[in-house]
Design an enzyme around this catalytic site. Sequence first.
Site, PDB file in Angstrom:
ATOM      1  NE  ARG A 142       5.864   3.062  14.489  1.00 26.31           N
ATOM      2  CZ  ARG A 142       6.409   2.416  15.846  1.00 26.31           C
ATOM      3  NH1 ARG A 142       6.765   1.275  15.948  1.00 26.31           N
ATOM      4  NH2 ARG A 142       6.984   3.244  16.944  1.00 26.31           N
ATOM      5  CG  ASP A 173       0.074  -5.974  -7.800  1.00 25.24           C
ATOM      6  OD1 ASP A 173      -0.556  -6.188  -7.286  1.00 25.24           O
ATOM      7  OD2 ASP A 173       1.209  -5.563  -7.589  1.00 25.24           O
ATOM      8  CE  LYS A 205      -5.042   1.580  -7.582  1.00 28.66           C
ATOM      9  NZ  LYS A 205      -3.951   1.690  -6.843  1.00 28.66           N
ATOM     10  CE1 TYR A 214       1.171   2.670 -10.698  1.00 30.31           C
ATOM     11  CE2 TYR A 214       2.394   1.914  -8.590  1.00 30.31           C
ATOM     12  CZ  TYR A 214       1.934   3.335  -9.202  1.00 30.31           C
ATOM     13  OH  TYR A 214       1.546   4.193  -8.841  1.00 30.31           O
TER      14      TYR A 214
HETATM   15  O1  P1T Z   1      -1.058   3.307  -5.452  1.00 30.34           O
HETATM   16  P1  P1T Z   1      -0.363   1.972  -4.530  1.00 30.34           P
HETATM   17  O2  P1T Z   1      -1.872   1.611  -3.442  1.00 30.34           O
HETATM   18  O3  P1T Z   1       0.571   2.318  -3.657  1.00 30.34           O
HETATM   19  O4  P1T Z   1      -0.865   1.104  -5.142  1.00 30.34           O
HETATM   20  C1  P1T Z   1       0.817   0.279  -6.220  1.00 30.34           C
HETATM   21  C2  P1T Z   1      -0.012  -0.210  -7.416  1.00 30.34           C
HETATM   22  C3  P1T Z   1       0.606  -2.060  -7.162  1.00 30.34           C
HETATM   23  N1  P1T Z   1       0.516  -2.802  -7.941  1.00 30.34           N
HETATM   24  C4  P1T Z   1      -0.728  -2.559  -8.673  1.00 30.34           C
HETATM   25  C5  P1T Z   1      -0.851  -3.739  -9.777  1.00 30.34           C
HETATM   26  C6  P1T Z   1      -1.058  -1.143  -9.458  1.00 30.34           C
HETATM   27  O5  P1T Z   1      -1.860  -1.092  -9.610  1.00 30.34           O
HETATM   28  C7  P1T Z   1      -0.925  -0.144  -7.923  1.00 30.34           C
HETATM   29  C8  P1T Z   1      -0.950   0.954  -8.031  1.00 30.34           C
HETATM   30  N2  P1T Z   1      -1.742   1.719  -9.559  1.00 30.34           N
HETATM   31  C9  P1T Z   1      -2.162   2.940  -9.763  1.00 30.34           C
HETATM   32  C10 P1T Z   1      -2.701   4.210  -9.405  1.00 30.34           C
HETATM   33  C11 P1T Z   1      -2.967   3.138 -11.151  1.00 30.34           C
HETATM   34  O6  P1T Z   1      -3.384   3.707 -11.818  1.00 30.34           O
HETATM   35  O7  P1T Z   1      -2.613   1.917 -11.948  1.00 30.34           O
END
Ligand code: P1T
Length: 393
Positions: free
Chosen positions: A59, A183, A208, A111
Amino acid sequence: MKFRHVKSNSTNTMKFGTKAIHAGVHPDPTTGAIMTPIYQTSTYVQESPGKHKGYEYARTQNPTRDALQANLAALENGRFGICYASGLGATDAILKLFKPGDEIIASSDLYGGTYRIMVRVFQEFGLKFKFVSLDDPAALEAAITANTKMVWIETPTNPLLRLVDITAIAAITQQKQIMLVVDNTFASPYLQNPLDLGADVVLHSVTKYLGGHSDTVMGAIITNDEDTAKRLTFIQNACGAVPGPQDCFLVLRGVKTLHIRMQRHCENALKVARFLADHPKVSQVNYPGLETHPQHELAKRQMRDFGGMVSFELLGDSLPEAIKVMENFNVFSLGESLGGVESLCTHPASMTHASIPKEDREKNGLKDTLIRLSVGIEDVDDLIEDLRQAIEA
Ligand code: P1T
C-alpha cells in the site's frame, strides 16, 4: 521515508513523445526486461527489522506504481506524481488537505461525481463549497473571502466544453495565496500543462486518455510543491486508495501511445464537430476547435489542439428525439466514460451528471437533451456516417 517520486534529470529535456515512452521507466535490474514488471506482491522480505530495499508494504510503495508516478509527473512537467485507485480517489485526497470551515470555490460546470463528493461527502465534514461560473475571472475575485483556501477548475469542462483561463485564474490565486487545482482530464497532458500556466496541482482521471483503452480505473495528482506532495503521499498511504500494480502496468503501456492517440482524437473530433455544425437538424455544437466557440481564441492560446470531446443539441430540443439518436448509433457505444480508443456517446443528464440537481444543471446551461461524444480513433468516415444515419433515421 525516502521520497521517491522525483523526476530524473534526463527527462527534463525530452520532448513529449519521448517522455511518454521513456520517463520513469528503466530496464528491470534483475533480468533487463524492457517493460516494467508487474510487482504483484503485498509485502517485501526484510533482512532484519527495518533493513530492507526501500519497499516495506505494497500500500505504501510498489515499484510498478513508482514507475507510473514518475512517468505521469514528467508528462505534466511536475516533480511529483501520486496515483490513486480512481479519479475520485485522487479528488478525495485533495479535499482531505482542508479543514472544517475552509472554503473551496469550484467552477460550476464540472463532472457530476466531483460535485457529488464535494456536496454530499465533504460538505458533511464542514468544508464549504461555492460553485461559480469562471468563464470570467472577475467572478472569482468577487467570490473569494478570507476563508477561501482552494480554487478547483476543469478546463475544458465536462460536458459543455467551456474553457477557464488558467493563467488569469492563477494570477489571482497566487496573489491571494490560494491553492489552484486543475482537473486536466479532458485535455490530457499532451494538449495542456496547467503547472506551466501557474496551477499548483493537476488532477487526472487516468481512467480516460492516459489509460486510453477503457480497461482501467485510476486517478493521479501531479504537483511541483514538495510539501503538498508529502501530504498527498501521506494520505495515499494512510487512507489507502491505491491502484493495483496490474492497473499501473496497463496505464504505463497506454501512455506510450498517448501522443499518437491524441493527434487522431483531435483530428477526428474536429471533423465530427464540423459535420454536426453543418447539419440542419443540429442546433448547437460545443467544441473549442470551432471558430464559433466563444472561447476559441483562449483555446488556441492555452491548448496545443482541441481534444476529442464534443457535445451537441438537436433542433427542437426534444428529449425523446435525443434518446432515439443515442439508441440509433452503430459505431458509437452508449455508455459513461471517455478517452478510450473507441467512440462513446453519453447522456449527461441521466448518466455522468445525474447527481447534480436538474435545477442546477439547467442554470449552468446543461440541458436534458445534450448529447456528449467521446470521439475515438476509428476511421472518421465511419464515425460521420454513423452520426448521419443516427440523426436522420
Ligand atoms: O471515474 P474516475 O476515474 O473516478 O474519475 C472521475 C472524473 C474526474 N474528473 C473528470 C473531468 C471526469 O470526467 C471524471 C470521470 N468522468 C466520467 C466517468 C465521465 O463519463 O464523464
